[in-house]
Each structure stands twice: as structure tokens, then as C-alpha cells.
Motif scaffolding. Structure first.
Motif, PDB file in Angstrom:
ATOM      1  N   LEU A   1       0.548  -1.281   0.289  1.00 21.96           N
ATOM      2  CA  LEU A   1       0.020   0.392   0.204  1.00 21.96           C
ATOM      3  C   LEU A   1       1.275   1.183  -0.372  1.00 21.96           C
ATOM      4  O   LEU A   1       0.353   1.960  -0.540  1.00 21.96           O
ATOM      5  N   LEU A   2       1.504   1.325   0.384  1.00 22.66           N
ATOM      6  CA  LEU A   2       3.286   2.516   0.682  1.00 22.66           C
ATOM      7  C   LEU A   2       3.389   2.998  -0.683  1.00 22.66           C
ATOM      8  O   LEU A   2       3.183   3.959  -1.038  1.00 22.66           O
ATOM      9  N   THR A   3       3.335   1.706  -1.197  1.00 24.78           N
ATOM     10  CA  THR A   3       4.615   1.561  -2.622  1.00 24.78           C
ATOM     11  C   THR A   3       3.739   2.189  -3.428  1.00 24.78           C
ATOM     12  O   THR A   3       4.377   3.323  -4.182  1.00 24.78           O
ATOM     13  N   LEU A   4       2.141   2.096  -3.614  1.00 30.54           N
ATOM     14  CA  LEU A   4       1.009   2.265  -4.980  1.00 30.54           C
ATOM     15  C   LEU A   4       0.767   3.553  -4.441  1.00 30.54           C
ATOM     16  O   LEU A   4       0.752   4.363  -5.411  1.00 30.54           O
TER      17      LEU A   4
ATOM     18  N   THR B   1      -3.002   8.550   2.256  1.00 29.77           N
ATOM     19  CA  THR B   1      -1.824   6.948   2.627  1.00 29.77           C
ATOM     20  C   THR B   1      -1.472   7.213   4.670  1.00 29.77           C
ATOM     21  O   THR B   1      -0.750   6.506   4.343  1.00 29.77           O
ATOM     22  N   ILE B   2      -1.609   8.264   4.823  1.00 37.34           N
ATOM     23  CA  ILE B   2      -1.274   8.571   6.421  1.00 37.34           C
ATOM     24  C   ILE B   2      -1.702   7.769   7.108  1.00 37.34           C
ATOM     25  O   ILE B   2      -0.843   6.987   8.332  1.00 37.34           O
ATOM     26  N   PRO B   3      -2.872   6.897   6.756  1.00 39.96           N
ATOM     27  CA  PRO B   3      -3.815   6.433   7.988  1.00 39.96           C
ATOM     28  C   PRO B   3      -2.859   4.356   7.331  1.00 39.96           C
ATOM     29  O   PRO B   3      -2.468   3.926   8.776  1.00 39.96           O
TER      30      PRO B   3
ATOM     31  N   TRP C   1      -0.340   3.088  10.749  1.00 38.69           N
ATOM     32  CA  TRP C   1      -0.329   2.484  11.592  1.00 38.69           C
ATOM     33  C   TRP C   1      -0.951   1.222  11.344  1.00 38.69           C
ATOM     34  O   TRP C   1      -1.117   0.184  12.508  1.00 38.69           O
ATOM     35  N   LEU C   2      -0.371   0.345  10.104  1.00 33.71           N
ATOM     36  CA  LEU C   2      -0.823  -0.749   9.593  1.00 33.71           C
ATOM     37  C   LEU C   2       0.842  -1.406   9.943  1.00 33.71           C
ATOM     38  O   LEU C   2       1.586  -0.755  10.181  1.00 33.71           O
ATOM     39  N   PRO C   3       0.408  -2.545  10.819  1.00 27.62           N
ATOM     40  CA  PRO C   3       1.681  -3.240  11.559  1.00 27.62           C
ATOM     41  C   PRO C   3       2.485  -3.773  10.241  1.00 27.62           C
ATOM     42  O   PRO C   3       2.462  -3.537   8.846  1.00 27.62           O
ATOM     43  N   ARG C   4       3.678  -3.733  11.042  1.00 27.07           N
ATOM     44  CA  ARG C   4       5.486  -3.628   9.835  1.00 27.07           C
ATOM     45  C   ARG C   4       5.863  -5.089   9.437  1.00 27.07           C
ATOM     46  O   ARG C   4       6.198  -4.938   8.665  1.00 27.07           O
ATOM     47  N   THR C   5       4.497  -5.785   9.917  1.00 27.72           N
ATOM     48  CA  THR C   5       4.984  -7.317   9.695  1.00 27.72           C
ATOM     49  C   THR C   5       4.013  -7.607   9.278  1.00 27.72           C
ATOM     50  O   THR C   5       2.625  -7.236   9.054  1.00 27.72           O
ATOM     51  N   GLY C   6       3.905  -9.392   8.801  1.00 28.60           N
ATOM     52  CA  GLY C   6       2.675  -9.698   8.584  1.00 28.60           C
ATOM     53  C   GLY C   6       1.999 -10.022   9.269  1.00 28.60           C
ATOM     54  O   GLY C   6       0.981 -11.461   9.288  1.00 28.60           O
TER      55      GLY C   6
END
Length: 422
Positions: A87-90, A188-190, A193-198
Motif C-alpha cells: 500500500l505504501l509503495t503504490l 496514505t497517512i493512515p 498505522w498498519l503492522p510493519r510485519t505480516g
């Protein structure tokens, strides 16, 4: 393998209805809708104002092929990386592309605009968002969750189709794309807050001898999926045909760019929010079948308003009413369809399954748009809208009757029975 469509009892399930999830989905679906709304709603107005034929305008739909083909790379997104990373990349890439388009000279030629549209569609055709939504929404939450999805997406489309059109009328291409870049960056800001791992994701698909490039084929071969794709296509064809050329119709009806921006911006935004909320409530309170039936009937009725308006009945007032009704009732129908699509997706293949079904809608929109352009050029707007009314009514009846007879994936019918019973 999960076949019932139920969310796993894990960290994913416990956070499924959290406000954080809804905030992220709201931002991401708004970000999807914003450029798509401009390119599909506002750009046809600009092209029609420049003298393009209805069929030529419809033919630009080929630029949206990435939305129809994103199922090809959906298994890659499901299998590798995290939702956050994708998501961040796109999102950041989309914002950078919009900023780059602001630096181009689009006044003398539209060639680079069309190239930019194709590139933007590759980035915006986001599998990760769809997978995140399926993973984090349980069966009972999919009605309200899809209300948020459809509401945010439609408001994004309207902001792109009405708001950016108005900005274009006063600030030109540069101001438009700078505003788009800023909006996409803000959405993109929210995601941070997603977890950095899977760790919060559903289990990855099990190893398979099939290569990732053709893994989607196994998803298509699931019992009932092809039938559901055909039903969704039938349900959406008439509505897609009628709505594809609303912008040019408003232009040919004598409305100025600022008037079109007002009608398709402020008023339609309110209608989209109301429709999404109503669709979510009906799906949650009365079940998927009732939402499909009610949404389909009223969606058809809203196309009838455009038919009357194209016959020079009601004047500007009816045009405004038709636009408002289109977004209210179209929102109800779209929430219902998207909810059924989530029911059909297996958690372990959330992005792939949901994306495959979503792609079918894009294909239908493309075919319906070409048909609309051809009919509109040859027979005029009254015939176009009359055809869309008939097709919408038939499609609604076909889908509801087929689901009643058990056509489609087993997971869809299990959820239909469960929600009807409650």
C-alpha cells in the motif's frame, strides 16, 4: 482451506470492526476513487467539449485495462510482502506520478495525458486494499464495511469527477494534478498505522505446483465462480451503460463546466453517502438478497429519470434529480454486489478472489461503455437510456432468481442463508 467466508479467529478477527480498520479503508478507497473519478467522469466532459464523438470517448476505456487485468498479479500480492508495504509503495508512487503529470504541457496535446492515465491505473488498481478489506471484515460486518468502501470510493470518484473538474475550469491541468497529488499523499497517512510485519494477515496460500503467474486460474475454477461472474456482469451491465456517458449528456444538454462540477460534485457526494449508508443498512438488517433486489429495482428507476430527461422532460430540475438518484440508488446496489463478492472470497486468497470478481465489473463497464457510445452516436441519448433501463431490469431479475436457485459458490449461499435467518 476456508470455504465459508468466515474470518479466522485471530488477531485479524479481533480487529475486524475496529475504527482503525474503517479509517484505513475509507482513506484507501477514497484514494482509489479520486483519479478514477476524474478520468471516467470529468475527462469525458472535457473531451466532449473538445468535439470528440461519443464512441471515441468510450474507446478511451481501453486505458483502464489494468483494472480488468489486475487479477493476473493478485496472487503475487497475496503471496509476497505485507499489505502495508504494498500500500505504501503504490500510494506514494501514485502521488509522485500525479505530481509529475502536473509538470507536463498538456495544453498542446493530450498524448501524455493518456500515457499518464494508463500508468496511474496500473498503480491505482490496488489488490492489497481489496485483500485487506476481505481479511478484516467478518460476514456480519461486510454490509457496513462495504457501505464505507462504496461511500468512500464514490465520494472519491465524485471529488475527482466534480471537484477536480471545477478546479480544472479555473486552474487548468497543473492545478488539478497538484491537488490530486496532495490528496493521494494525505490518504496514505493512515497506512502507517498498519503492522510493519505480516503478523495480522491471514495465512499465506499453501505452496502449489502452479506458478504464481497462473495461480489465478485455480481461483477461477472454483465451483460457482464463473456463474457468479456472469451474474455480476448481468446485474451491472445496464447501469454501467447508462452511467458511462452521463458527463457528455450533461454537456450536450447545455450545462457549463462549473454547473456539471456542482451537480456531479456537491449534490452527488451527498447522494453517494446516503446510498452507501442505505445499502449497508439494508444488507445488514435484511440480508444480501433484499439489498440486491431493492438496489437493482431503484437503480433501474434512476436510469428511467435520465431517459425522461433525454426526451426534454423536466429540464434542469430533472437532470439534477436523476444525478442524485443515480448515486443514491446506485450506491445501494453496489454495496449489495460488493458484499456478495466478499462472501465468495476465501480468506487465504482474499486479494486474488475478490480482485477476480472486481475485474469482471471493470470488463463489464468497458464493454457497456463501448455499447453506449455506439448506440448514443447512432440513435441518440433516448435510445441509449431506454436500452440501459431494459438491461438493468433484466440483469437484476436474473441475478436474484439465480441466487435463489443456488447458482454460485457455496460460501455465498451459506452467508445468504445466515444473514436472511437473522
Amino acid at each position: 482451506m476456508t470455504t465459508s467466508g468466515k474470518a479466522p479467529t485471530s488477531a485479524v478477527g479481533t480487529c475486524a470492526v475496529g475504527m482503525g480498520t474503517f479509517s484505513i479503508l475509507t482513506a484507501l478507497y477514497f484514494a482509489q476513487g479520486l483519479p478514477f473519478g476524474f478520468f471516467t467522469q470529468a475527462l469525458p466532459v472535457v473531451l466532449r467539449d473538445s468535439g470528440f464523438s461519443l464512441f471515441a470517448i468510450s474507446a478511451t476505456g481501453i486505458l483502464f485495462a489494468p483494472w480488468a487485468l489486475k487479477f493476473l498479479w493478485a496472487p503475487v500480492v497475496d503471496r509476497y510482502g505485507t499489505r502495508r508495504r504494498w500500500l505504501l509503495t503504490l500510494q506514494l508512487s501514485s502521488s509522485a506520478l500525479a505530481l509529475g503529470m502536473a509538470c507536463l504541457d498538456l495544453e498542446s496535446t493530450l498524448r501524455w495525458l493518456f500515457v499518464g492515465i494508463a500508468m496511474m491505473n496500473v498503480l491505482s488498481a490496488d489488490v492489497a486494499t481489496d485483500g485487506l478489506a476481505v481479511e478484516r471484515l467478518g460476514p456480519r460486518q461486510r454490509g457496513p464495511g462495504n457501505a464505507i468502501q462504496v461511500g468512500a470510493y464514490r465520494v472519491g470518484m465524485i471529488a475527482g469527477g466534480g471537484g477536480l473538474l471545477y478546479l480544472f475550469s479555473i486552474a487548468g491541468w497543473r492545478g488539478l494534478f497538484v491537488a490530486m497529488a496532495i490528496a493521494l499523499l494525505a490518504c496514505t497517512i493512515p497506512v502507517w498505522w498498519l503492522p510493519r510485519t505480516g503478523e495480522s494477515r491471514a495465512p499465506r496460500p499453501a505452496a502449489s505446483p502452479a506458478t504464481t503467474a497462473v495461480a489465478w486460474w485455480s481461483r477461477l475454477r472454483r465451483p460457482g465462480i464463473v456463474a457468479l461472474i456472469l451474474l455480476i456482469g448481468a446485474y451491472k451491465f445496464g447501469d454501467s451503460m447508462g452511467s458511462s456517458l452521463i458527463g457528455p449528456f450533461l454537456t450536450d444538454s447545455g450545462l457549463s463546466l462549473s454547473q456539471i462540477a456542482l451537480v456531479k460534485g456537491v449534490l452527488s457526494s451527498l447522494g453517494a453517502l446516503a446510498g452507501a449508508a442505505a445499502g449497508g443498512w439494508v444488507a445488514y438488517r435484511y440480508g444480501r438478497r433484499s439489498a440486491l433486489l431493492i438496489g437493482g429495482i431503484w437503480q433501474t428507476a434512476s436510469l428511467g429519470l435520465y431517459l425522461a430527461s433525454s426526451m426534454e422532460i423536466g429540464g434542469f430540475g430533472l437532470i439534477v434529480t436523476a444525478c442524485l438518484a443515480e448515486h443514491v440508488f446506485g450506491g445501494v446496489a453496489t454495496v449489495a454486489v460488493f458484499t456478495v463478492m466478499m462472501d465468495a472470497a476465501e480468506i487465504a486468497h482474499a486479494g486474488s478472489d475478490y480482485t477476480l470478481l472486481a475485474c469482471s465489473i471493470v470488463v463489464v463497464q468497458g464493454v457497456a461503455g463501448l455499447a453506449a457510445g455506439l448506440i448514443g452516436d447512432l440513435a441518440g441519448y433516448p435510445m441509449l437510456f431506454a436500452t440501459s433501463v431494459v438491461a438493468s431490469a433484466i440483469g437484476c431479475a436474473v441475478m436474484v432468481i439465480a441466487l435463489d436457485r443456488g447458482v454460485g459458490p457455496a460460501g455465498v449461499h451459506a452467508t445468504l442463508r445466515a444473514t436472511s435467518a437473522t
